[in-house]
Design a protein around this motif. Structure first.
Motif, short mmCIF file in Angstrom:
data_model
loop_
_atom_site.label_atom_id
_atom_site.label_comp_id
_atom_site.label_asym_id
_atom_site.label_seq_id
_atom_site.Cartn_x
_atom_site.Cartn_y
_atom_site.Cartn_z
N SER A 143 0.81 -1.22 0.00
CA SER A 143 0.00 0.00 0.00
C SER A 143 0.84 1.27 0.00
N GLN A 144 2.13 1.16 0.30
CA GLN A 144 3.00 2.34 0.30
C GLN A 144 3.25 2.86 -1.11
N ALA A 145 3.07 2.01 -2.11
CA ALA A 145 3.34 2.41 -3.49
C ALA A 145 2.12 3.07 -4.11
N PRO A 146 2.28 4.22 -4.76
CA PRO A 146 1.15 4.84 -5.45
C PRO A 146 0.51 3.93 -6.49
N THR A 147 1.27 3.00 -7.05
CA THR A 147 0.70 2.07 -8.02
C THR A 147 -0.24 1.07 -7.36
N GLY A 148 -0.11 0.89 -6.04
CA GLY A 148 -1.00 0.00 -5.31
C GLY A 148 -0.77 -1.48 -5.56
N ARG A 149 0.39 -1.82 -6.06
CA ARG A 149 0.67 -3.23 -6.32
C ARG A 149 2.14 -3.54 -6.06
N ALA A 150 2.43 -4.83 -5.97
CA ALA A 150 3.82 -5.25 -5.82
C ALA A 150 4.58 -5.05 -7.13
N VAL A 151 5.87 -4.87 -7.02
CA VAL A 151 6.75 -4.81 -8.18
C VAL A 151 6.98 -6.23 -8.67
N GLU A 152 6.98 -6.42 -9.98
CA GLU A 152 7.25 -7.74 -10.55
C GLU A 152 8.77 -7.94 -10.69
N PRO A 153 9.26 -9.15 -10.42
CA PRO A 153 10.69 -9.40 -10.59
C PRO A 153 11.20 -9.05 -11.99
N ASP A 154 10.38 -9.28 -13.01
CA ASP A 154 10.81 -8.96 -14.37
C ASP A 154 11.03 -7.47 -14.57
N GLU A 155 10.30 -6.64 -13.81
CA GLU A 155 10.47 -5.19 -13.93
C GLU A 155 11.83 -4.77 -13.37
N VAL A 156 12.24 -5.39 -12.28
CA VAL A 156 13.57 -5.13 -11.74
C VAL A 156 14.64 -5.63 -12.69
N ALA A 157 14.42 -6.84 -13.22
CA ALA A 157 15.41 -7.45 -14.12
C ALA A 157 15.63 -6.63 -15.37
#
Length: 240
Positions: free
Chosen positions: A199-213
């Motif tokens: 909930s801390q993220a304005p996007t309201g969702r978890a980051v996907e591992p592929d996005e980090v990669a």
């Protein structure tokens, strides 16, 4: 020329996604693992390119040296991703020194050992990409994560200083700071804690591992030669 990418903590989560992204971009990937050989083998087998598992204990200098030697035997060690990490969360008054020291040993000292071992072959080649995986927690703190935040904040200072040391030699050093990512490490948190982080993220969702990669793959590429000493958040805006 075979370009080798060594990814520590490559057997799952962000590490596995990073291994696949680097393999897809043409690197020969060494999937570094500490204990889970089966998982690392599966990551390598599923990679969209050349990849193989490699045991490396980032807390052991001899193990790190052997891993880097193996990498240089396979080709040119072009990329190192320091992703191996632990999170042992607790309020400070309940966090004994051994637990604090272990977090620093793996998350910060481990990156130091691997980067130091990789530096000589990279400087000889006058090319290298070191990408260190930190956390948004390093930038804003979090209740119960004094050890984790300290280790990741230390990684940022380490990276910026090393970037200044080796920039003229064709070696870049950067940091990716993910937000809350659904991985086996974060699965250990309770439902309430995970929801609070999400909930801390304005996007309201978890980051996907592929996005980090994908961010790591850019920093590892030839076109990222002018990006060094950077801290790039991939956190859904949680660090705003």
């Amino acid at each position: 020329m075979t370009r080798i990418a060594l990814v520590t903590g490559g057997s799952g989560g962000i590490g596995a996604a990073t291994c696949h992204a680097l393999a897809a971009s043409g690197h020969t990937v060494l999937v570094g693992y500490g204990s889970n050989a089966d998982a690392a083998g599966k990551v390598a087998a599923d990679a969209p390119g050349e990849a193989s598992p490699l045991h490396v204990d980032v807390t052991d200098e001899d193990s790190v040296a052997a891993a880097v030697a193996h990498a240089t035997e396979r080709g040119t060690l072009a990329v190192v991703v320091n992703n191996a990490g632990v999170a042992d969360d607790d309020l400070l008054l309940r966090l004994d020194p051994a637990r604090f020291d272990r977090t620093i040993e793996v998350n910060l000292r481990g990156a130091y050992l691997v980067s130091r071992a990789a530096m000589r072959p990279m400087l000889r080649a006058r090319f290298g990409r070191i990408v260190n995986i930190a956390s948004v927690v390093a930038l804003r703190g979090n209740v119960g994560q004094t050890a984790y935040a300290a280790s990741k904040a230390g990684l940022i200072g380490f990276s910026k200083s090393l970037a200044r040391e080796v920039g003229r030699k064709g070696v870049t050093v950067n940091v990716v700071a993910p937000g809350f990512v659904a991985t086996p490490m974060t699965d250990a948190l309770g439902d309430e804690a995970r929801e609070a982080l999400r909930s801390q993220a304005p996007t309201g969702r978890a980051v996907e591992p592929d996005e980090v990669a994908a961010t790591v793959a850019f920093l590892a590429s030839d076109v990222a030669g002018s990006t060094t000493g950077a801290v790039i958040p991939v956190d859904g805006g949680a660090g705003i």
